[in-house]
Design a protein around this motif. Sequence first.
Motif, mmCIF file in Angstrom:
data_model
loop_
_atom_site.group_PDB
_atom_site.id
_atom_site.type_symbol
_atom_site.label_atom_id
_atom_site.label_comp_id
_atom_site.label_asym_id
_atom_site.label_seq_id
_atom_site.Cartn_x
_atom_site.Cartn_y
_atom_site.Cartn_z
ATOM 1 N N HIS A 71 1.772 -8.008 -10.084
ATOM 2 C CA HIS A 71 0.470 -7.697 -9.489
ATOM 3 C C HIS A 71 0.570 -7.435 -7.996
ATOM 4 O O HIS A 71 -0.176 -6.620 -7.452
ATOM 5 C CB HIS A 71 -0.548 -8.793 -9.803
ATOM 6 C CG HIS A 71 -0.979 -8.747 -11.219
ATOM 7 N ND1 HIS A 71 -1.937 -7.885 -11.671
ATOM 8 C CD2 HIS A 71 -0.535 -9.410 -12.314
ATOM 9 C CE1 HIS A 71 -2.075 -8.018 -12.974
ATOM 10 N NE2 HIS A 71 -1.236 -8.935 -13.388
ATOM 11 N N LEU A 72 1.501 -8.096 -7.343
ATOM 12 C CA LEU A 72 1.721 -7.827 -5.925
ATOM 13 C C LEU A 72 2.288 -6.416 -5.736
ATOM 14 O O LEU A 72 1.845 -5.682 -4.853
ATOM 15 C CB LEU A 72 2.663 -8.875 -5.328
ATOM 16 C CG LEU A 72 2.788 -8.887 -3.818
ATOM 17 C CD1 LEU A 72 1.434 -9.036 -3.139
ATOM 18 C CD2 LEU A 72 3.722 -10.017 -3.379
ATOM 19 N N ILE A 73 3.228 -6.030 -6.582
ATOM 20 C CA ILE A 73 3.782 -4.672 -6.532
ATOM 21 C C ILE A 73 2.679 -3.659 -6.822
ATOM 22 O O ILE A 73 2.557 -2.643 -6.133
ATOM 23 C CB ILE A 73 4.951 -4.516 -7.535
ATOM 24 C CG1 ILE A 73 6.146 -5.343 -7.070
ATOM 25 C CG2 ILE A 73 5.336 -3.043 -7.709
ATOM 26 C CD1 ILE A 73 7.234 -5.498 -8.117
ATOM 27 N N LEU A 74 1.867 -3.946 -7.819
ATOM 28 C CA LEU A 74 0.752 -3.058 -8.166
ATOM 29 C C LEU A 74 -0.210 -2.920 -6.992
ATOM 30 O O LEU A 74 -0.615 -1.803 -6.634
ATOM 31 C CB LEU A 74 0.029 -3.613 -9.396
ATOM 32 C CG LEU A 74 -1.130 -2.828 -9.956
ATOM 33 C CD1 LEU A 74 -0.683 -1.465 -10.435
ATOM 34 C CD2 LEU A 74 -1.767 -3.611 -11.096
ATOM 35 N N HIS A 75 -0.544 -4.033 -6.361
ATOM 36 C CA HIS A 75 -1.445 -4.013 -5.205
ATOM 37 C C HIS A 75 -0.846 -3.206 -4.059
ATOM 38 O O HIS A 75 -1.536 -2.384 -3.440
ATOM 39 C CB HIS A 75 -1.734 -5.451 -4.762
ATOM 40 C CG HIS A 75 -2.626 -5.553 -3.576
ATOM 41 N ND1 HIS A 75 -3.980 -5.305 -3.651
ATOM 42 C CD2 HIS A 75 -2.362 -5.840 -2.282
ATOM 43 C CE1 HIS A 75 -4.504 -5.447 -2.444
ATOM 44 N NE2 HIS A 75 -3.555 -5.780 -1.603
ATOM 45 N N ARG A 76 0.425 -3.419 -3.785
ATOM 46 C CA ARG A 76 1.080 -2.659 -2.711
ATOM 47 C C ARG A 76 1.077 -1.169 -3.008
ATOM 48 O O ARG A 76 0.814 -0.353 -2.131
ATOM 49 C CB ARG A 76 2.522 -3.141 -2.523
ATOM 50 C CG ARG A 76 2.619 -4.414 -1.772
ATOM 51 C CD ARG A 76 4.063 -4.755 -1.492
ATOM 52 N NE ARG A 76 4.155 -6.095 -0.945
ATOM 53 C CZ ARG A 76 5.174 -6.884 -1.092
ATOM 54 N NH1 ARG A 76 6.237 -6.482 -1.771
ATOM 55 N NH2 ARG A 76 5.184 -8.077 -0.561
ATOM 56 N N GLU A 77 1.380 -0.837 -4.239
ATOM 57 C CA GLU A 77 1.404 0.578 -4.627
ATOM 58 C C GLU A 77 0.040 1.215 -4.403
ATOM 59 O O GLU A 77 -0.068 2.323 -3.888
ATOM 60 C CB GLU A 77 1.823 0.718 -6.092
ATOM 61 C CG GLU A 77 1.941 2.138 -6.568
ATOM 62 C CD GLU A 77 2.992 2.950 -5.838
ATOM 63 O OE1 GLU A 77 2.718 4.136 -5.524
ATOM 64 O OE2 GLU A 77 4.090 2.429 -5.563
#
Length: 183
Positions: A71-77
Amino acid sequence: MLAKKAGVNVAMVSYYFGSKEKLFEALVEDRAGILREKLLEIQDDKISPVKKIEMVIDYYVDKIFSNRRFHLILHREMTLHQRSGLNEAILNILLKNRQEVAKIIKDGQKKNVFKDVDVELTIKSIIGTISQVAHSPALPEKNSSVATDKAKATKETAIKNRLKTHIKDMIKAHLLVTKSHSK
């Protein structure tokens, strides 16, 4: 690098998905689809609107906490806006789930259980609060040095339960029709 770490031939990733962006998109769709199935299940009329929104909160807290890195990767993306095609695809995938949550809230409004509120901002308030707590750098170990895995798991469970209770209380105060608001 990811293909190597997963023990998969990089040519197979390209063959099946076309690119690493399409692979990520497929992963987002898979994970969002699991939650969407749960959201569809709870739209049963036998479940009260209040119980439904509580279940939504439980599902989202558990989902985000169990896959924090994803979810952190998704948010950053989504916030970097580097790949507009990928961002748009992810938004469309996530929108399907938000639409299901919106149906739950709107159903509660039709039944005069929930007030007439901004549904989209209500959903963003729920998800944003969960994400903020889940991604807080102070979450794992605020006041202790090295802790055991069991202690970390116990602390995380306590934080998740506290967060669930807080969001449920906050959203009920925001959504529930009181005598002064009833028609």
